[in-house]
Design a protein around this motif. Sequence first.
Motif, PDB file in Angstrom:
ATOM      1  N   PHE A  94       0.816  -1.209   0.000  1.00 47.57           N
ATOM      2  CA  PHE A  94       0.000   0.000   0.000  1.00 47.57           C
ATOM      3  C   PHE A  94       0.854   1.267   0.000  1.00 47.57           C
ATOM      4  CE2 PHE A  94      -2.225  -3.479   1.986  1.00 47.57           C
ATOM      5  CZ  PHE A  94      -3.437  -3.474   1.324  1.00 47.57           C
ATOM      6  N   VAL A  95       2.131   1.107  -0.336  1.00 48.13           N
ATOM      7  CA  VAL A  95       3.056   2.233  -0.370  1.00 48.13           C
ATOM      8  C   VAL A  95       3.053   2.871  -1.754  1.00 48.13           C
ATOM      9  CG1 VAL A  95       5.513   2.825  -0.335  1.00 48.13           C
ATOM     10  CG2 VAL A  95       4.545   1.437   1.496  1.00 48.13           C
ATOM     11  N   ASN A  96       3.086   4.183  -1.769  1.00 47.75           N
ATOM     12  CA  ASN A  96       3.183   4.948  -3.017  1.00 47.75           C
ATOM     13  C   ASN A  96       4.657   5.154  -3.340  1.00 47.75           C
ATOM     14  OD1 ASN A  96       3.123   6.748  -5.131  1.00 47.75           O
ATOM     15  ND2 ASN A  96       1.705   8.180  -4.165  1.00 47.75           N
ATOM     16  N   ASP A  97       5.106   4.626  -4.486  1.00 47.93           N
ATOM     17  CA  ASP A  97       6.519   4.707  -4.851  1.00 47.93           C
ATOM     18  C   ASP A  97       6.998   6.134  -5.086  1.00 47.93           C
ATOM     19  OD1 ASP A  97       6.722   1.964  -4.707  1.00 47.93           O
ATOM     20  OD2 ASP A  97       6.251   1.671  -6.835  1.00 47.93           O
ATOM     21  N   GLU A  98       6.073   7.042  -5.313  1.00 41.63           N
ATOM     22  CA  GLU A  98       6.448   8.415  -5.607  1.00 41.63           C
ATOM     23  C   GLU A  98       6.604   9.279  -4.354  1.00 41.63           C
ATOM     24  OE1 GLU A  98       3.590   9.908  -8.304  1.00 41.63           O
ATOM     25  OE2 GLU A  98       4.108   8.503  -9.933  1.00 41.63           O
ATOM     26  N   ALA A  99       6.303   8.715  -3.188  1.00 41.40           N
ATOM     27  CA  ALA A  99       6.405   9.460  -1.934  1.00 41.40           C
ATOM     28  C   ALA A  99       7.476   8.822  -1.049  1.00 41.40           C
ATOM     29  CB  ALA A  99       5.056   9.482  -1.212  1.00 41.40           C
ATOM     30  N   ALA A 100       7.886   9.554   0.003  1.00 45.48           N
ATOM     31  CA  ALA A 100       8.907   9.060   0.923  1.00 45.48           C
ATOM     32  C   ALA A 100       8.424   7.787   1.621  1.00 45.48           C
ATOM     33  CB  ALA A 100       9.247  10.133   1.948  1.00 45.48           C
ATOM     34  N   LEU A 101       9.290   6.799   1.716  1.00 46.35           N
ATOM     35  CA  LEU A 101       8.901   5.497   2.246  1.00 46.35           C
ATOM     36  C   LEU A 101       8.653   5.513   3.748  1.00 46.35           C
ATOM     37  CD1 LEU A 101       8.502   2.441   1.922  1.00 46.35           C
ATOM     38  CD2 LEU A 101      10.992   2.179   2.158  1.00 46.35           C
ATOM     39  N   MET A 102       9.568   6.079   4.532  1.00 42.63           N
ATOM     40  CA  MET A 102       9.493   6.001   5.982  1.00 42.63           C
ATOM     41  C   MET A 102       8.192   6.574   6.553  1.00 42.63           C
ATOM     42  SD  MET A 102      11.508   4.778   8.427  1.00 42.63           S
ATOM     43  CE  MET A 102      13.197   4.949   7.849  1.00 42.63           C
ATOM     44  N   PRO A 103       7.782   7.786   6.167  1.00 38.61           N
ATOM     45  CA  PRO A 103       6.511   8.311   6.702  1.00 38.61           C
ATOM     46  C   PRO A 103       5.317   7.425   6.355  1.00 38.61           C
ATOM     47  CG  PRO A 103       7.783  10.066   5.676  1.00 38.61           C
ATOM     48  CD  PRO A 103       8.455   8.774   5.309  1.00 38.61           C
ATOM     49  N   GLN A 104       5.346   6.838   5.176  1.00 37.96           N
ATOM     50  CA  GLN A 104       4.244   5.970   4.777  1.00 37.96           C
ATOM     51  C   GLN A 104       4.189   4.714   5.639  1.00 37.96           C
ATOM     52  OE1 GLN A 104       3.207   5.698   0.389  1.00 37.96           O
ATOM     53  NE2 GLN A 104       5.342   6.364   0.245  1.00 37.96           N
ATOM     54  N   LEU A 105       5.354   4.114   5.910  1.00 38.32           N
ATOM     55  CA  LEU A 105       5.390   2.916   6.748  1.00 38.32           C
ATOM     56  C   LEU A 105       4.880   3.211   8.151  1.00 38.32           C
ATOM     57  CD1 LEU A 105       8.752   1.183   5.748  1.00 38.32           C
ATOM     58  CD2 LEU A 105       6.420   0.422   5.238  1.00 38.32           C
ATOM     59  N   PHE A 106       5.284   4.347   8.695  1.00 41.48           N
ATOM     60  CA  PHE A 106       4.821   4.714  10.028  1.00 41.48           C
ATOM     61  C   PHE A 106       3.313   4.966  10.036  1.00 41.48           C
ATOM     62  CE2 PHE A 106       9.323   6.037  10.993  1.00 41.48           C
ATOM     63  CZ  PHE A 106       9.513   5.101  12.010  1.00 41.48           C
ATOM     64  N   SER A 107       2.807   5.620   8.996  1.00 41.24           N
ATOM     65  CA  SER A 107       1.373   5.896   8.924  1.00 41.24           C
ATOM     66  C   SER A 107       0.569   4.605   8.769  1.00 41.24           C
ATOM     67  CB  SER A 107       1.074   6.839   7.754  1.00 41.24           C
ATOM     68  OG  SER A 107       1.716   8.072   7.924  1.00 41.24           O
ATOM     69  N   LEU A 108       1.033   3.736   7.876  1.00 47.40           N
ATOM     70  CA  LEU A 108       0.357   2.453   7.686  1.00 47.40           C
ATOM     71  C   LEU A 108       0.433   1.610   8.955  1.00 47.40           C
ATOM     72  CD1 LEU A 108       1.596   1.591   4.093  1.00 47.40           C
ATOM     73  CD2 LEU A 108      -0.774   2.004   4.757  1.00 47.40           C
ATOM     74  N   GLY A 109       1.594   1.643   9.605  1.00 45.76           N
ATOM     75  CA  GLY A 109       1.759   0.899  10.850  1.00 45.76           C
ATOM     76  C   GLY A 109       0.820   1.390  11.927  1.00 45.76           C
ATOM     77  N   ALA A 110       0.655   2.701  12.034  1.00 43.23           N
ATOM     78  CA  ALA A 110      -0.260   3.267  13.029  1.00 43.23           C
ATOM     79  C   ALA A 110      -1.698   2.860  12.750  1.00 43.23           C
ATOM     80  CB  ALA A 110      -0.126   4.790  13.043  1.00 43.23           C
ATOM     81  N   LEU A 111      -2.084   2.866  11.479  1.00 44.97           N
ATOM     82  CA  LEU A 111      -3.433   2.462  11.111  1.00 44.97           C
ATOM     83  C   LEU A 111      -3.649   0.979  11.397  1.00 44.97           C
ATOM     84  CD1 LEU A 111      -6.112   3.294   9.901  1.00 44.97           C
ATOM     85  CD2 LEU A 111      -5.169   2.883   7.622  1.00 44.97           C
TER      86      LEU A 111
END
Length: 203
Positions: A132-149
């Motif tokens: 569910f990660v967007n390759d065009e955006a920074a990876l780390m913030p996305q992982l943290f956001s997905l992890g929180a959800l």
Amino acid sequence: MTFEQLIVFLPAALLLAASPGANNLLAFVSATRAGWLRTAKGILGRLAAWAVLVVLVSLGLDMLLRTSEVAFVALKWVGVAYLIYLAWQFWSADVSQETEAPDVSTLMRREFFTLMGNPKAYLLLTAFLPQFVNDEAALMPQLFSLGALYLLVEGVAALVWVSAGTFVGARALTPLRRKIINRASAGLMGAAALLLARTDRTV
């Protein structure tokens, strides 16, 4: 995450979180003795462990477990040993009289260490969240956001298991019924240990 991704992520995460793994079995078993509120508070230990795992996976620990057989096997057998220890505690519990249920801190520790000792949890994050990660955006913030959800979804699923355990435990009033519950609980923990022992590095 777009709305389209969200409506796919949430049901998938819920199915994943609600599966009968070691922590959900532990929550069910704990609730049969400790009741709903105390066990629900104990779930915070599991959520804390998931938060730690999100950080560790983001830092690359998952790659160590994927590439190092020694690291994976060592962590796996630590988890197996802890589940066997919990199984023995349930099996040998004294049911001749009503004993005090585990306190919240004990339940939190059990939830925390059960998850931290399961290497599949580390690898699961790297197999599920990156979809569910967007390759065009920074990876780390996305992982943290997905992890929180995912933590929120995990908490909801855990409470379903806690509710089921509370329902069963409310009917275990006699020493014989308490013994049956304890022995069944020990069997569930033993089964979880066996499943973990048979696991490999594939997700």
